[in-house]
Scaffold this motif. Structure first.
Motif, PDB file in Angstrom:
ATOM      1  N   ALA A 111     101.643  43.925   4.490  1.00 25.35           N
ATOM      2  CA  ALA A 111     102.482  44.020   5.687  1.00 25.35           C
ATOM      3  C   ALA A 111     102.985  42.637   6.102  1.00 25.35           C
ATOM      4  O   ALA A 111     104.130  42.484   6.539  1.00 25.35           O
ATOM      5  N   TYR A 112     102.128  41.631   5.964  1.00 23.30           N
ATOM      6  CA  TYR A 112     102.514  40.265   6.315  1.00 23.30           C
ATOM      7  C   TYR A 112     103.654  39.786   5.439  1.00 23.30           C
ATOM      8  O   TYR A 112     104.587  39.122   5.910  1.00 23.30           O
ATOM      9  N   GLN A 113     103.612  40.110   4.173  1.00 21.39           N
ATOM     10  CA  GLN A 113     104.675  39.735   3.248  1.00 21.39           C
ATOM     11  C   GLN A 113     105.994  40.403   3.623  1.00 21.39           C
ATOM     12  O   GLN A 113     107.055  39.768   3.603  1.00 21.39           O
ATOM     13  N   LEU A 114     105.930  41.671   3.975  1.00 21.71           N
ATOM     14  CA  LEU A 114     107.159  42.373   4.345  1.00 21.71           C
ATOM     15  C   LEU A 114     107.767  41.805   5.624  1.00 21.71           C
ATOM     16  O   LEU A 114     108.998  41.699   5.744  1.00 21.71           O
ATOM     17  N   ILE A 115     106.910  41.441   6.578  1.00 21.47           N
ATOM     18  CA  ILE A 115     107.405  40.838   7.814  1.00 21.47           C
ATOM     19  C   ILE A 115     108.095  39.515   7.510  1.00 21.47           C
ATOM     20  O   ILE A 115     109.138  39.184   8.097  1.00 21.47           O
ATOM     21  N   TYR A 116     107.543  38.767   6.572  1.00 17.26           N
ATOM     22  CA  TYR A 116     108.155  37.494   6.178  1.00 17.26           C
ATOM     23  C   TYR A 116     109.584  37.711   5.687  1.00 17.26           C
ATOM     24  O   TYR A 116     110.514  36.998   6.112  1.00 17.26           O
ATOM     25  N   PHE A 117     109.796  38.668   4.806  1.00 21.30           N
ATOM     26  CA  PHE A 117     111.147  38.872   4.265  1.00 21.30           C
ATOM     27  C   PHE A 117     112.094  39.445   5.320  1.00 21.30           C
ATOM     28  O   PHE A 117     113.298  39.180   5.281  1.00 21.30           O
ATOM     29  N   GLU A 118     111.573  40.183   6.278  1.00 24.30           N
ATOM     30  CA  GLU A 118     112.386  40.616   7.414  1.00 24.30           C
ATOM     31  C   GLU A 118     112.830  39.401   8.221  1.00 24.30           C
ATOM     32  O   GLU A 118     114.009  39.280   8.595  1.00 24.30           O
ATOM     33  N   ASN A 119     111.912  38.480   8.483  1.00 24.93           N
ATOM     34  CA  ASN A 119     112.268  37.292   9.253  1.00 24.93           C
ATOM     35  C   ASN A 119     113.204  36.372   8.479  1.00 24.93           C
ATOM     36  O   ASN A 119     114.032  35.681   9.081  1.00 24.93           O
ATOM     37  N   LEU A 120     113.086  36.367   7.168  1.00 23.86           N
ATOM     38  CA  LEU A 120     114.014  35.579   6.356  1.00 23.86           C
ATOM     39  C   LEU A 120     115.443  36.093   6.555  1.00 23.86           C
ATOM     40  O   LEU A 120     116.387  35.310   6.713  1.00 23.86           O
ATOM     41  N   ALA A 121     115.602  37.404   6.560  1.00 22.77           N
ATOM     42  CA  ALA A 121     116.928  37.982   6.801  1.00 22.77           C
ATOM     43  C   ALA A 121     117.408  37.682   8.221  1.00 22.77           C
ATOM     44  O   ALA A 121     118.591  37.370   8.435  1.00 22.77           O
ATOM     45  N   LEU A 122     116.504  37.771   9.187  1.00 28.10           N
ATOM     46  CA  LEU A 122     116.886  37.456  10.563  1.00 28.10           C
ATOM     47  C   LEU A 122     117.307  35.994  10.702  1.00 28.10           C
ATOM     48  O   LEU A 122     118.232  35.679  11.458  1.00 28.10           O
ATOM     49  N   ALA A 123     116.651  35.104   9.970  1.00 32.73           N
ATOM     50  CA  ALA A 123     117.036  33.693   9.995  1.00 32.73           C
ATOM     51  C   ALA A 123     118.472  33.525   9.506  1.00 32.73           C
ATOM     52  O   ALA A 123     119.272  32.791  10.095  1.00 32.73           O
ATOM     53  N   ALA A 124     118.806  34.200   8.406  1.00 33.42           N
ATOM     54  CA  ALA A 124     120.178  34.137   7.899  1.00 33.42           C
ATOM     55  C   ALA A 124     121.160  34.680   8.920  1.00 33.42           C
ATOM     56  O   ALA A 124     122.227  34.092   9.156  1.00 33.42           O
ATOM     57  N   GLU A 125     120.810  35.790   9.533  1.00 33.58           N
ATOM     58  CA  GLU A 125     121.711  36.459  10.482  1.00 33.58           C
ATOM     59  C   GLU A 125     121.848  35.696  11.794  1.00 33.58           C
ATOM     60  O   GLU A 125     122.782  35.955  12.562  1.00 33.58           O
ATOM     61  N   SER A 126     120.954  34.734  12.053  1.00 34.29           N
ATOM     62  CA  SER A 126     121.060  33.951  13.289  1.00 34.29           C
ATOM     63  C   SER A 126     122.286  33.044  13.279  1.00 34.29           C
ATOM     64  O   SER A 126     122.759  32.628  14.339  1.00 34.29           O
ATOM     65  N   GLY A 127     122.791  32.703  12.092  1.00 34.96           N
ATOM     66  CA  GLY A 127     123.943  31.818  11.992  1.00 34.96           C
ATOM     67  C   GLY A 127     123.643  30.360  12.275  1.00 34.96           C
ATOM     68  O   GLY A 127     124.567  29.540  12.358  1.00 34.96           O
ATOM     69  N   LEU A 128     122.368  29.999  12.369  1.00 40.43           N
ATOM     70  CA  LEU A 128     121.993  28.637  12.717  1.00 40.43           C
ATOM     71  C   LEU A 128     121.946  27.691  11.522  1.00 40.43           C
ATOM     72  O   LEU A 128     122.096  26.486  11.684  1.00 40.43           O
ATOM     73  N   TYR A 129     121.746  28.236  10.337  1.00 40.77           N
ATOM     74  CA  TYR A 129     121.353  27.417   9.199  1.00 40.77           C
ATOM     75  C   TYR A 129     122.392  27.434   8.085  1.00 40.77           C
ATOM     76  O   TYR A 129     123.193  28.357   7.980  1.00 40.77           O
ATOM     77  N   ASP A 130     122.301  26.422   7.228  1.00 44.89           N
ATOM     78  CA  ASP A 130     123.161  26.348   6.047  1.00 44.89           C
ATOM     79  C   ASP A 130     122.504  26.980   4.835  1.00 44.89           C
ATOM     80  O   ASP A 130     123.183  27.471   3.933  1.00 44.89           O
ATOM     81  N   CYS A 131     121.181  26.952   4.785  1.00 44.97           N
ATOM     82  CA  CYS A 131     120.440  27.362   3.600  1.00 44.97           C
ATOM     83  C   CYS A 131     119.048  27.792   4.028  1.00 44.97           C
ATOM     84  O   CYS A 131     118.507  27.263   5.010  1.00 44.97           O
ATOM     85  N   LEU A 132     118.468  28.748   3.320  1.00 45.10           N
ATOM     86  CA  LEU A 132     117.096  29.187   3.572  1.00 45.10           C
ATOM     87  C   LEU A 132     116.172  28.521   2.561  1.00 45.10           C
ATOM     88  O   LEU A 132     116.361  28.651   1.348  1.00 45.10           O
ATOM     89  N   SER A 133     115.157  27.837   3.046  1.00 42.44           N
ATOM     90  CA  SER A 133     114.275  27.080   2.164  1.00 42.44           C
ATOM     91  C   SER A 133     113.179  27.950   1.564  1.00 42.44           C
ATOM     92  O   SER A 133     112.823  28.999   2.118  1.00 42.44           O
ATOM     93  N   HIS A 134     112.658  27.488   0.415  1.00 42.67           N
ATOM     94  CA  HIS A 134     111.537  28.107  -0.320  1.00 42.67           C
ATOM     95  C   HIS A 134     111.368  29.598   0.015  1.00 42.67           C
ATOM     96  O   HIS A 134     110.385  30.013   0.637  1.00 42.67           O
ATOM     97  N   PRO A 135     112.320  30.446  -0.409  1.00 39.31           N
ATOM     98  CA  PRO A 135     112.444  31.783   0.173  1.00 39.31           C
ATOM     99  C   PRO A 135     111.470  32.853  -0.312  1.00 39.31           C
ATOM    100  O   PRO A 135     111.671  34.019   0.014  1.00 39.31           O
ATOM    101  N   ASP A 136     110.426  32.476  -1.037  1.00 36.33           N
ATOM    102  CA  ASP A 136     109.318  33.432  -1.201  1.00 36.33           C
ATOM    103  C   ASP A 136     107.998  32.721  -0.934  1.00 36.33           C
ATOM    104  O   ASP A 136     106.969  33.024  -1.525  1.00 36.33           O
ATOM    105  N   LEU A 137     108.021  31.794   0.016  1.00 35.52           N
ATOM    106  CA  LEU A 137     106.861  30.971   0.328  1.00 35.52           C
ATOM    107  C   LEU A 137     105.622  31.790   0.646  1.00 35.52           C
ATOM    108  O   LEU A 137     104.493  31.362   0.383  1.00 35.52           O
TER     109      LEU A 137
END
Length: 284
Positions: A134-160
């Motif tokens: 469940a923790y892993q799935l929440i991580y990938f949900e938050n990764l998508a939310l980070a992209a959708e925030s429009g704040l960033y240029d790139c997502l780092s180490h995306p399966d950390l």
């Protein structure tokens, strides 16, 4: 390099002692970069967070101006020798978007990495439920939310998260959720990072793994290569191996950022520039 192809590659992910878990001053990283045939470095120290969040492994808010001055001094010191660019590795934690946005609007950044750090105590306390899957799935949900925030240029180490819950990591099990997150990420136009430091972690493969990298290519998500250097010796570490992985996944270009605008390089050009530097150094 005196002849042949000119330096074109940047180190895009590196830290300073202000984050409390890195060694070496930016000019030392830049010198290693010059020796290895880089055009420049982008300094991306961890952003300060409010209310003491994760304060032991990042600069404090009152040090933010010190960080900006440190990068500016290094740029002036090395002008004409190595490019030194101002970047930031800025955490994504739901509820902190306004804080991050104010930081990013306060200076002329060239590049902003968005990071979901599932090892943060505050992140762990918010999302951990004694279920690593469940923790892993929440991580990938938050990764998508980070992209959708429009704040960033790139997502780092995306399966950390695989290195935070290594005993429970099974890519087959999480793949459907990963792909749904990548679909969302691709729609935003953001880049994603191939982080070479994963080879030094518990699961010894770059972040992300090759299957996720191929899925990113299928969705035409641009990739930036970064070493996540916390010591000068790791500047541009295993970049040539990273280029091999990118080509195996179907990529022909690698990206980097200037003034928060994405630039592209053919992988073969990037590779030749580093190989020529290695050849020249060996000859010397």
């Amino acid at each position: 390099m005196e002849i042949g192809i000119q330096p074109v590659v940047y180190e895009t992910h590196m830290h300073t002692p202000l984050c409390r878990h890195a060694e070496g001053e930016p000019h030392e990283y830049a010198e290693v970069g010059r020796q290895r045939g880089l055009k420049g470095i982008t300094v991306t120290c961890h952003n300060p967070l409010p209310d003491g969040i994760n304060s032991g492994t990042r600069m404090y808010p009152h040090q933010f101006e010190e960080y900006l001055d440190l990068v500016a001094r290094t740029r002036s010191r090395l002008e004409g020798e190595v490019d030194v660019l101002l970047g930031l590795e800025a955490d994504f934690l739901p509820g902190l978007e306004a804080w991050v946005e104010r930081q990013l609007n306060s200076a002329g950044f060239h590049y902003v990495l968005g990071s979901v750090h599932p090892q943060l105590e505050e992140y762990w306390e918010r999302y951990w439920t004694d279920d690593p899957f469940a923790y892993q799935l929440i991580y990938f949900e938050n990764l998508a939310l980070a992209a959708e925030s429009g704040l960033y240029d790139c997502l780092s180490h995306p399966d950390l998260v695989k290195n935070i819950t290594p005993d429970a990591w099974d890519y087959d099990r999480v793949e459907s959720d990963v792909l749904r997150s990548l679909d969302r990420i691709a729609r935003t136009g953001i880049a994603m990072e191939l982080n070479t430091s994963g080879l030094n972690k518990k699961i010894r493969e770059m972040n992300p793994n090759q299957r996720m990298l191929r899925a990113m290519r299928e969705r035409e998500i641009p990739v930036v290569v970064g070493a996540d250097a916390h010591t000068p010796a790791r500047v541009a570490d295993r970049y040539l191996d990273a280029y091999d992985l990118l080509e195996q996944a179907g990529y022909s270009e690698v990206s980097y950022f200037l003034d928060r605008e994405r630039q592209t390089l053919p992988i073969d050009v990037a590779r030749r520039s580093l190989e020529e530097a290695q050849f020249t150094t060996a000859a010397d």
